[in-house]
Each structure stands twice: as structure tokens, then as C-alpha cells.
Design an enzyme around this catalytic site. Structure first.
Site, PDB file in Angstrom:
ATOM      1  CG  HIS A   1      -0.212   0.146   2.518  1.00 55.83           C
ATOM      2  ND1 HIS A   1       0.109   1.365   3.068  1.00 55.83           N
ATOM      3  CD2 HIS A   1       0.297  -0.786   3.355  1.00 55.83           C
ATOM      4  CE1 HIS A   1       0.766   1.190   4.193  1.00 55.83           C
ATOM      5  NE2 HIS A   1       0.897  -0.118   4.396  1.00 55.83           N
TER       6      HIS A   1
ATOM      7  CG  HIS B   1      12.193  -6.929 -13.735  1.00 57.64           C
ATOM      8  ND1 HIS B   1      12.813  -7.695 -14.672  1.00 57.64           N
ATOM      9  CD2 HIS B   1      11.299  -7.743 -13.147  1.00 57.64           C
ATOM     10  CE1 HIS B   1      12.312  -8.923 -14.643  1.00 57.64           C
ATOM     11  NE2 HIS B   1      11.394  -8.965 -13.710  1.00 57.64           N
TER      12      HIS B   1
END
Length: 179
Positions: A105, A114
Site C-alpha cells: 500500500h 522490474h
């Protein structure tokens, strides 16, 4: 090149060299999905060539990926099977959120990042552009990782990491080798 029909997507059989594609589709605003095996700094220049001819890049989100409705996923980003992007997170352009990885979050992921297989970026974290988070690495909550960094497979990041560094281990330590 993917052609959209009213009911499904079908792939044409021809494969074009980059130079042929750029010439053929210049000014036609094609949707493009680029598959680039090795993520190097040349990825940016390759992507720019397609942007320059008016290409657009859809987000690719696997049906088993769990993306919170408040998360933002920008163009060209791929969320692979069983990946998860939690509430109020932002994922930049042309990122890979790999299988079984989690973006916690309120996290912010830069462009061309990546996040490798099984990596976990805990909540309220920040990852700079052009960074690679290795397989099964964990970034603890509230930490920042700079741009152009590499976090090794299995690393546990316990403190902020500045730009242009390579870190690995548990707890993660800076590599003294030349990058």
C-alpha cells in the site's frame, strides 16, 4: 502486431523487423507491446522510437493479478500471474511486476522498474526508475531505493538505498564491486 476484432484479439502471422514496423506504422498510432528479453538502458531508447511514431502502450494485467481499485498502473506496464498491487500505490511506465510479487500500500514505483519473481515491496516504499528488485527480495516498510539500483535475489532491505548502487544479502549490504 495485434488486431482487435469485435469479440476477441487475434494475432497476425507476420513479424516485422523494428525498422519495417516503424516505417509502416508511422503516424498510425498503433498499440504496441514490446518484448525485450534483457532490460538494459537501451530499453528506453527502443521505447522512445515507438513513442516518436505515435504508438500507444497498453497495460497488460493477468487475470489472476490482484490490483486494488485505488492503485495506478501506467502505460506499458505488465502485471504477471498472482502479482498484487495494494491500495493507493502507483506503478510507473514500462515496469514488470512479476509472478507472485507484491507492491504494498501507498508505494511508488518509478518507470522501467522490474520487480522480480516473489519480491515483496512493503507498504509506503519508494523505488526509483530503472531499478531491478531481485527474485524473493524484500523491501521493508517505508524505505526508499534510488534510481538505477540493483537489489540482489533474496536480499532483505532494511535501510534506504541511494542512487546507482547494488545491494545484496540479509540484511542487504552495499556491493563494493564496480557496477
Amino acid at each position: 502486431y495485434i488486431e482487435k476484432t469485435s469479440e476477441k484479439h487475434i494475432s497476425t502471422t507476420s513479424i516485422l523487423l523494428e525498422s519495417e514496423f516503424l516505417k509502416l506504422y508511422k503516424g498510425k498510432n498503433p498499440n504496441v507491446i514490446l518484448g525485450i528479453g534483457e532490460r538494459t538502458k537501451s530499453v528506453k531508447s527502443i521505447t522512445k522510437r515507438y513513442i516518436d511514431i505515435g504508438s500507444t502502450f497498453p497495460q497488460l494485467i493477468h487475470k489472476t493479478a490482484v490490483i486494488d481499485r485505488t492503485a495506478v498502473i501506467k502505460e506499458g506496464t505488465v502485471c504477471l500471474p498472482l502479482s498484487s498491487v495494494k491500495a493507493n500505490s502507483s506503478i510507473g511506465r514500462f515496469c514488470i511486476i512479476n509472478n507472485n510479487s507484491v507492491v504494498g500500500h501507498d508505494s511508488e514505483i518509478g518507470d522501467f522498474v522490474h520487480v522480480s519473481l516473489g519480491a515483496v515491496i512493503c507498504g509506503d516504499s519508494s523505488i526509483g526508475s530503472n531499478t531491478v528488485i531481485g527474485a524473493n527480495a524484500t523491501v521493508l516498510p517505508g524505505l526508499s531505493i534510488g534510481t538505477n539500483c540493483v537489489i540482489g535475489a533474496g536480499a532483505i532491505v532494511t535501510k534506504a538505498i541511494p542512487n546507482d548502487e547494488v545491494w545484496f544479502g540479509n540484511p542487504a549490504r552495499r556491493s563494493m564491486g564496480i557496477r
